[in-house]
Design a protein around this motif. Structure first.
Motif, PDB file in Angstrom:
ATOM      1  N   GLN A 287       0.826  -1.211   0.000  1.00  0.00           N
ATOM      2  CA  GLN A 287       0.000   0.000   0.000  1.00  0.00           C
ATOM      3  C   GLN A 287       0.862   1.263   0.000  1.00  0.00           C
ATOM      4  OE1 GLN A 287      -3.497   0.059  -0.046  1.00  0.00           O
ATOM      5  NE2 GLN A 287      -3.288   2.264  -0.362  1.00  0.00           N
ATOM      6  N   PHE A 288       1.943   1.244   0.751  1.00  0.00           N
ATOM      7  CA  PHE A 288       2.873   2.374   0.805  1.00  0.00           C
ATOM      8  C   PHE A 288       3.442   2.687  -0.578  1.00  0.00           C
ATOM      9  CE2 PHE A 288       7.526   3.435   1.849  1.00  0.00           C
ATOM     10  CZ  PHE A 288       7.301   4.802   1.894  1.00  0.00           C
ATOM     11  N   TYR A 289       3.880   1.661  -1.282  1.00  0.00           N
ATOM     12  CA  TYR A 289       4.413   1.873  -2.630  1.00  0.00           C
ATOM     13  C   TYR A 289       3.312   2.297  -3.599  1.00  0.00           C
ATOM     14  CZ  TYR A 289       9.173   0.250  -1.721  1.00  0.00           C
ATOM     15  OH  TYR A 289      10.469   0.158  -1.264  1.00  0.00           O
ATOM     16  N   ARG A 290       2.118   1.756  -3.419  1.00  0.00           N
ATOM     17  CA  ARG A 290       1.010   2.144  -4.285  1.00  0.00           C
ATOM     18  C   ARG A 290       0.696   3.632  -4.130  1.00  0.00           C
ATOM     19  NH1 ARG A 290      -2.788  -1.107  -2.400  1.00  0.00           N
ATOM     20  NH2 ARG A 290      -1.885  -2.844  -3.540  1.00  0.00           N
ATOM     21  N   GLU A 291       0.780   4.135  -2.894  1.00  0.00           N
ATOM     22  CA  GLU A 291       0.530   5.552  -2.651  1.00  0.00           C
ATOM     23  C   GLU A 291       1.612   6.421  -3.287  1.00  0.00           C
ATOM     24  OE1 GLU A 291      -2.153   6.677  -1.436  1.00  0.00           O
ATOM     25  OE2 GLU A 291      -3.038   4.902  -0.490  1.00  0.00           O
ATOM     26  N   ILE A 298       7.007  10.805  -0.060  1.00  0.00           N
ATOM     27  CA  ILE A 298       7.272   9.667   0.823  1.00  0.00           C
ATOM     28  C   ILE A 298       6.510   9.808   2.137  1.00  0.00           C
ATOM     29  CG2 ILE A 298       9.057   8.493   2.170  1.00  0.00           C
ATOM     30  CD1 ILE A 298      11.026   9.184  -0.099  1.00  0.00           C
ATOM     31  N   GLY A 299       6.579  10.998   2.748  1.00  0.00           N
ATOM     32  CA  GLY A 299       5.890  11.203   4.017  1.00  0.00           C
ATOM     33  C   GLY A 299       4.386  11.088   3.895  1.00  0.00           C
ATOM     34  N   ASP A 300       3.825  11.689   2.864  1.00  0.00           N
ATOM     35  CA  ASP A 300       2.374  11.618   2.663  1.00  0.00           C
ATOM     36  C   ASP A 300       1.926  10.204   2.311  1.00  0.00           C
ATOM     37  OD1 ASP A 300       2.309  14.307   3.158  1.00  0.00           O
ATOM     38  OD2 ASP A 300       1.934  14.920   1.086  1.00  0.00           O
ATOM     39  N   ALA A 301       2.751   9.475   1.565  1.00  0.00           N
ATOM     40  CA  ALA A 301       2.402   8.110   1.174  1.00  0.00           C
ATOM     41  C   ALA A 301       2.359   7.194   2.393  1.00  0.00           C
ATOM     42  CB  ALA A 301       3.404   7.573   0.153  1.00  0.00           C
ATOM     43  N   ALA A 304      -0.829   7.929   4.233  1.00  0.00           N
ATOM     44  CA  ALA A 304      -1.986   7.359   3.544  1.00  0.00           C
ATOM     45  C   ALA A 304      -2.062   5.849   3.748  1.00  0.00           C
ATOM     46  CB  ALA A 304      -1.913   7.690   2.050  1.00  0.00           C
ATOM     47  N   ALA A 305      -0.911   5.172   3.749  1.00  0.00           N
ATOM     48  CA  ALA A 305      -0.902   3.725   3.971  1.00  0.00           C
ATOM     49  C   ALA A 305      -1.364   3.398   5.388  1.00  0.00           C
ATOM     50  CB  ALA A 305       0.493   3.164   3.723  1.00  0.00           C
ATOM     51  N   LYS A 306      -0.987   4.234   6.339  1.00  0.00           N
ATOM     52  CA  LYS A 306      -1.413   4.011   7.726  1.00  0.00           C
ATOM     53  C   LYS A 306      -2.913   4.233   7.883  1.00  0.00           C
ATOM     54  CE  LYS A 306       3.052   5.137   9.779  1.00  0.00           C
ATOM     55  NZ  LYS A 306       3.813   5.953  10.742  1.00  0.00           N
ATOM     56  N   ILE A 307      -3.425   5.267   7.253  1.00  0.00           N
ATOM     57  CA  ILE A 307      -4.867   5.526   7.338  1.00  0.00           C
ATOM     58  C   ILE A 307      -5.653   4.393   6.669  1.00  0.00           C
ATOM     59  CG2 ILE A 307      -6.705   7.066   6.553  1.00  0.00           C
ATOM     60  CD1 ILE A 307      -4.760   9.398   6.968  1.00  0.00           C
ATOM     61  N   TRP A 319       0.757  -0.592  11.998  1.00  0.00           N
ATOM     62  CA  TRP A 319       1.076   0.553  11.142  1.00  0.00           C
ATOM     63  C   TRP A 319       1.865   1.641  11.860  1.00  0.00           C
ATOM     64  CZ3 TRP A 319      -1.203   4.712  13.411  1.00  0.00           C
ATOM     65  CH2 TRP A 319      -2.388   4.511  14.125  1.00  0.00           C
ATOM     66  N   ALA A 320       1.685   1.789  13.175  1.00  0.00           N
ATOM     67  CA  ALA A 320       2.389   2.864  13.883  1.00  0.00           C
ATOM     68  C   ALA A 320       3.872   2.577  14.050  1.00  0.00           C
ATOM     69  CB  ALA A 320       1.741   3.097  15.256  1.00  0.00           C
ATOM     70  N   ALA A 321       4.281   1.332  13.815  1.00  0.00           N
ATOM     71  CA  ALA A 321       5.703   0.990  13.939  1.00  0.00           C
ATOM     72  C   ALA A 321       6.549   1.684  12.884  1.00  0.00           C
ATOM     73  CB  ALA A 321       5.884  -0.523  13.835  1.00  0.00           C
TER      74      ALA A 321
END
Length: 371
Positions: A287-291, A298-301, A304-307, A319-321
Motif C-alpha cells: 500500500q505504501f508503494y502504491r501511494e 514519501i511522508g504523505d504516502a 496514507a498507507a497508515k490511514i 502501522w504505527a511501527a
C-alpha cells in the motif's frame, strides 16, 4: 518565519509513561487514555500554533525518540496520523544537509532484498566481519529468537519491484552481504531490505542487519558496514524489526541503523520502532508503494498507507511501527504495476484447455491406428 516555543515537562517524568505506551501499542492495545495524556504533555500546545498545516517534522531528543507519534490521540479522539503526516529528523542541520544534496538524475532503479538464506551456527567469517564480531552478532540474534526464515519477505521484495522502471530482486543466497558491500549501489535510487534486524539500545556493537553469508562474508552488516556503503538513494526501506531503534545519545540522536545509512548517502529512510509480523507487513508495504506510485511524497504516502490500514481495522501495532526519517518531501517516480486484464486470463485458460483437449484426442486417434 515565526518561531514559537513551548516548555515540555522534564524528560525524566515522561520515561515510564512512554515505555508503558509503547508496550501497550506493541501488544495490540491502543492505550487510548495514555495516548491522549502524552499528547497533552508533548504536542497539544504546539498544535495550537500550526494552523492548517498537514505535515509535522519532529526533531526528538532523549526519551522522545521512542514515542510512536502517529498513535497519539488528539483532543477529538482521533489518532495524530489522521490529521498530520509525521516524520522525524535527527536534527535541523542534518535535514538541511540532506535537502542540499543534488537529486539523483538516474532512471528509477530499485534493489530489493527478501527471504535471505541466513547464516547458521556453523558458518565462519573471513574478510569483512571478524570471527569475533560474527559470533557476537549470531549470539545476540539467538538471544532474541534466532534467525527463522522470512518466506513472506521474498514475496514482499517481488511486490515492491513491480513499481520501478528497473528492478533487481535478490532472495535466498543472492541476498548477500557481499553484494551490498561490493556492488555499485549508487546506481539504485531505492533500496528495499526485508530481513531480520538486531538493535540493542545499550550497545551499538550488538546492532546489525542479517542477510545471506558467502564469498568471505558472515552475513551481518553493522553500523560501520552500512556507513561505508556508497549510496545515492532517494529512499531506503528497512522492513525489519525495530530497525529505527538504537542507542540514544543526548544531543546526537539515535545511534543504530538509520544514521549510518543517511551518512552513506540515503536521503530518506523508512524503518520500524518495534517487532513487525512477516506476513502482515506485506500488505502494508504494498500500500505504501502504491501511494507513492499515485504521486504522493514519501511522508504523505506513509501517512496514507497508515490511514488505509486503520480503516480496514488493523491495530496500531501494525502501522504505527513504521516511521520516516530524513526528507519526507521527496517524490519517487514509481508507476502503478500493470495488471493483466481478466478477459485475457480467461482467454488464456480457455486456449490451454482447448490445446489440452486436442492433444488428448490426437493421442487417442494415434493409439487406435496403431492397434
Amino acid at each position: 518565519p515565526v518561531v514559537t516555543t513551548h516548555l515540555l515537562p522534564p524528560a525524566d517524568s515522561l520515561v515510564d509513561d512512554i515505555a508503558r505506551f509503547v508496550a501497550l501499542v506493541e501488544q495490540g492495545d491502543g492505550g487510548a487514555s495514555l495516548a491522549r495524556s502524552l499528547a497533552v504533555r508533548l504536542i497539544d500546545s504546539a498544535l495550537t500554533d500550526v494552523g492548517d498545516v498537514t505535515r509535522l517534522i519532529v526533531v526528538p531528543d532523549g526519551p522522545l525518540h521512542h514515542v510512536p507519534w502517529d498513535a497519539l490521540r488528539t483532543a477529538d479522539g482521533r489518532y495524530l496520523v489522521e490529521r498530520y503526516a509525521v516524520t522525524l529528523a535527527p536534527s535541523a542541520g542534518v535535514l538541511r544537509a540532506i535537502r542540499a544534496r543534488a537529486p539523483n538524475p538516474a532512471p528509477l532503479r530499485l534493489l530489493a532484498y527478501g527471504d535471505p538464506a541466513f547464516a547458521n551456527s556453523g558458518s565462519s567469517a573471513t574478510r569483512g566481519t571478524s570471527a569475533g564480531d560474527a559470533e557476537l552478532y549470531r549470539s545476540a540474534f539467538d538471544s532474541t529468537g534466532g534467525l527463522p526464515r522470512l518466506e513472506a519477505s521474498g514475496r514482499e521484495a517481488s511486490l515492491v519491484a513491480r513499481y520501478a522502471d528497473e528492478s533487481e530482486v535478490r532472495t535466498r543466497e543472492r541476498a548477500s552481504a557481499s553484494y551490498l558491500k561490493h556492488a555499485p549501489l549508487d546506481r539504485f535510487r531505492v533500496l528495499h531490505l526485508a530481513t531480520h534486524a538486531l538493535v540493542d539500545e545499550r550497545a551499538v556493537t550488538r546492532t546489525a542487519l542479517a542477510v545471506a553469508p558467502g564469498e568471505g562474508e558472515a552475513g551481518f552488516l553493522g553500523p560501520a558496514d552500512l556507513a561505508a556503503l556508497e549510496l545515492n538513494a532517494d529512499l531506503v526501506v528497512l522492513s525489519a524489526c525495530r530497525s529505527a531503534g538504537g542507542v540514544v545519545v543526548d544531543g546526537e540522536g539515535v545511534q543504530g541503523l538509520i544514521a549510518p545509512l543517511l551518512e552513506a548517502g540515503a536521503r530518506t529512510v523508512v524503518a520500524t520502532q518495534w517487532r513487525i509480523g512477516d506476513r502482515s507487513t506485506v500488505d502494508f508495504v504494498d500500500q505504501f508503494y502504491r501511494e507513492m506510485a499515485g504521486g504522493r511524497t514519501i511522508g504523505d504516502a506513509l501517512q496514507a498507507a497508515k490511514i488505509a490500514a486503520l480503516r480496514r481495522g488493523a491495530p496500531a501495532r501494525e502501522w504505527a511501527a513504521f516511521t520516516v526519517v530524513g526528507d519526507p518531501m521527496l517524490n519517487v517516480p514509481f508507476h502503478t504495476p500493470r495488471q493483466r486484464a481478466p478477459w485475457l486470463a480467461i482467454g488464456g485458460a480457455a486456449l490451454l484447455a482447448l490445446l489440452t483437449g486436442y492433444g488428448f484426442l490426437t493421442r487417442r486417434r494415434k493409439s487406435a491406428e496403431a492397434r
